[in-house]
Design an enzyme around this catalytic site. Sequence first.
Site, PDB file in Angstrom:
ATOM      1  N   ASP A  27     -12.822  50.389   4.897  1.00  8.89           N
ATOM      2  CA  ASP A  27     -11.584  51.581   3.831  1.00  8.89           C
ATOM      3  C   ASP A  27     -10.613  51.275   3.834  1.00  8.89           C
ATOM      4  OD1 ASP A  27      -9.283  54.764   4.389  1.00  8.89           O
ATOM      5  OD2 ASP A  27     -10.403  54.418   2.663  1.00  8.89           O
ATOM      6  N   LYS A  84     -11.557  47.625  -2.145  1.00 10.65           N
ATOM      7  CA  LYS A  84     -12.718  48.275  -2.606  1.00 10.65           C
ATOM      8  C   LYS A  84     -13.982  47.633  -3.137  1.00 10.65           C
ATOM      9  CE  LYS A  84     -10.423  51.788  -1.372  1.00 10.65           C
ATOM     10  NZ  LYS A  84     -11.054  52.307   0.304  1.00 10.65           N
ATOM     11  N   ASP A 129     -15.663  54.613   3.210  1.00 13.39           N
ATOM     12  CA  ASP A 129     -14.516  55.575   2.132  1.00 13.39           C
ATOM     13  C   ASP A 129     -14.681  55.067   1.287  1.00 13.39           C
ATOM     14  OD1 ASP A 129     -11.383  57.184   2.502  1.00 13.39           O
ATOM     15  OD2 ASP A 129     -13.240  57.989   1.607  1.00 13.39           O
ATOM     16  N   ASN A 130     -14.623  57.199   0.319  1.00 11.36           N
ATOM     17  CA  ASN A 130     -14.793  55.993  -1.362  1.00 11.36           C
ATOM     18  C   ASN A 130     -15.129  55.309  -2.099  1.00 11.36           C
ATOM     19  OD1 ASN A 130     -11.530  54.690   0.094  1.00 11.36           O
ATOM     20  ND2 ASN A 130     -11.666  56.942  -1.225  1.00 11.36           N
ATOM     21  N   GLU A 184      -9.128  62.513  -1.060  1.00  7.83           N
ATOM     22  CA  GLU A 184      -8.142  63.083   0.090  1.00  7.83           C
ATOM     23  C   GLU A 184      -7.260  64.487  -0.786  1.00  7.83           C
ATOM     24  OE1 GLU A 184      -9.105  59.841   0.505  1.00  7.83           O
ATOM     25  OE2 GLU A 184      -7.702  58.965   0.182  1.00  7.83           O
TER      26      GLU A 184
HETATM   27  O1  LIG Z   1      -6.721  51.550  -2.272  1.00  7.61           O
HETATM   28  C1  LIG Z   1      -7.481  51.600  -1.712  1.00  7.61           C
HETATM   29  N1  LIG Z   1      -7.709  51.959   0.138  1.00  7.61           N
HETATM   30  C2  LIG Z   1      -7.151  49.966  -0.062  1.00  7.61           C
HETATM   31  C3  LIG Z   1      -6.035  49.929   0.440  1.00  7.61           C
HETATM   32  C4  LIG Z   1      -5.308  49.011   1.812  1.00  7.61           C
HETATM   33  C5  LIG Z   1      -5.882  47.518   0.913  1.00  7.61           C
HETATM   34  C6  LIG Z   1      -5.953  46.553   2.102  1.00  7.61           C
HETATM   35  C7  LIG Z   1      -6.831  45.391   1.736  1.00  7.61           C
HETATM   36  C8  LIG Z   1      -6.708  44.446   3.211  1.00  7.61           C
HETATM   37  C9  LIG Z   1      -7.239  43.235   3.370  1.00  7.61           C
HETATM   38  N2  LIG Z   1      -7.744  43.035   4.168  1.00  7.61           N
HETATM   39  C10 LIG Z   1      -7.791  43.667   5.665  1.00  7.61           C
HETATM   40  C11 LIG Z   1      -6.556  44.622   5.408  1.00  7.61           C
HETATM   41  C12 LIG Z   1      -6.672  44.811   4.019  1.00  7.61           C
HETATM   42  S1  LIG Z   1      -5.647  47.088   3.779  1.00  7.61           S
HETATM   43  C13 LIG Z   1      -7.573  53.680  -1.359  1.00  7.61           C
HETATM   44  C14 LIG Z   1      -7.504  54.556  -2.639  1.00  7.61           C
HETATM   45  C15 LIG Z   1      -7.472  55.661  -3.415  1.00  7.61           C
HETATM   46  C16 LIG Z   1      -6.998  56.237  -4.127  1.00  7.61           C
HETATM   47  C17 LIG Z   1      -5.693  55.234  -4.738  1.00  7.61           C
HETATM   48  C18 LIG Z   1      -5.564  56.119  -6.288  1.00  7.61           C
HETATM   49  C19 LIG Z   1      -6.481  57.258  -7.172  1.00  7.61           C
HETATM   50  F1  LIG Z   1      -6.072  58.034  -7.959  1.00  7.61           F
HETATM   51  C20 LIG Z   1      -7.478  57.926  -6.114  1.00  7.61           C
HETATM   52  C21 LIG Z   1      -7.592  57.374  -5.226  1.00  7.61           C
HETATM   53  C22 LIG Z   1      -7.822  56.493  -1.573  1.00  7.61           C
HETATM   54  C23 LIG Z   1      -8.506  55.636  -0.851  1.00  7.61           C
HETATM   55  O2  LIG Z   1      -8.518  56.742   0.423  1.00  7.61           O
HETATM   56  C24 LIG Z   1      -8.507  54.535  -0.589  1.00  7.61           C
HETATM   57  O3  LIG Z   1      -8.280  54.488   0.919  1.00  7.61           O
HETATM   58 MG   LIG Z   2      -9.563  55.424   1.480  1.00  4.57          MG
END
Ligand SMILES: O=C(NCCCCc1cc2cnccc2s1)c1cc(-c2ccc(F)cc2)cc(O)c1O
Ligand SMILES: [Mg+2]
Length: 214
Positions: A141, A144, A169-170, A199
């Site tokens: 999660d 992406k 997810d996603n 969500e």
């Molecule tokens: O980007 C998403 N999740 C990732 C962000 C965490 C970044 C990390 C990188 C990293 C690298 N190494 C270790 C740990 C980590 S944590 C995300 C985005 C949407 C979304 C946003 C706008 C939209 F219009 C529509 C959907 C929906 C979702 O459910 C998501 O999960």
């Molecule tokens: Mg997500």
Amino acid sequence: TGRTRPERLLQYLQKNGTRGDANNVVDTIDRFCGTVEWAMNVGGEKGKIVDKVVLETNPGTVLELGTYCGYSAVRMGRLLAPGSRLITLEMNPAYAKVAKEVIAFAGLDKQVEVLVGSTTELIPQLKKKLDIDTFDMIFLDHWKQSYLPDTKLLEECGLLRKGTVLLADNVICPGTPDYLQYVRSSPKYLSQHFPSVLEYTNAPDGLEKSVYLG
Ligand SMILES: O=C(NCCCCc1cc2cnccc2s1)c1cc(-c2ccc(F)cc2)cc(O)c1O
Ligand SMILES: [Mg+2]
């Protein structure tokens, strides 16, 4: 007055939630995100699918990539058998700080451990750091575009075993096309798609469950 969205979410939880009640924490965060402000938790609809996969898999060890506020760590942690462990990796120290407080509020700080850093840095260290041989379940999660390279890294580091369940997810929104193509075409995986919605919206999204065949 919380400066960031995660801090506002935590303040809402501390004000409206029931400490030590993980089910209530999940519902309270969903109410905040459904009525006050959207946040990128896996949410209630996709969350029901996550619950089903966790209960079917009954994992002793879970690795989550992307903690954010700790919603899915609490959602999965609340269903684990005593003695099971969930390790969750978060890149952003401010998010990790909020997540640790959310997880402690839910009473799951013994089962759930938050590590701060990037997957590329932390995944190769997990065996040594955690005294864990392989994971029974992985929840993807985070970024992406990192799902595919990090899945290959998990394979190379020997952290998957025959039957390890990867749940992503996603896979529709924002989408992970290269990861989907890989787990659906590789002979090393058996994949199944679970259509759902993004969500707190009615936009199409979905989860992909892939069993590692070794
Ligand atoms: O980007 C998403 N999740 C990732 C962000 C965490 C970044 C990390 C990188 C990293 C690298 N190494 C270790 C740990 C980590 S944590 C995300 C985005 C949407 C979304 C946003 C706008 C939209 F219009 C529509 C959907 C929906 C979702 O459910 C998501 O999960
Ligand atoms: Mg997500």
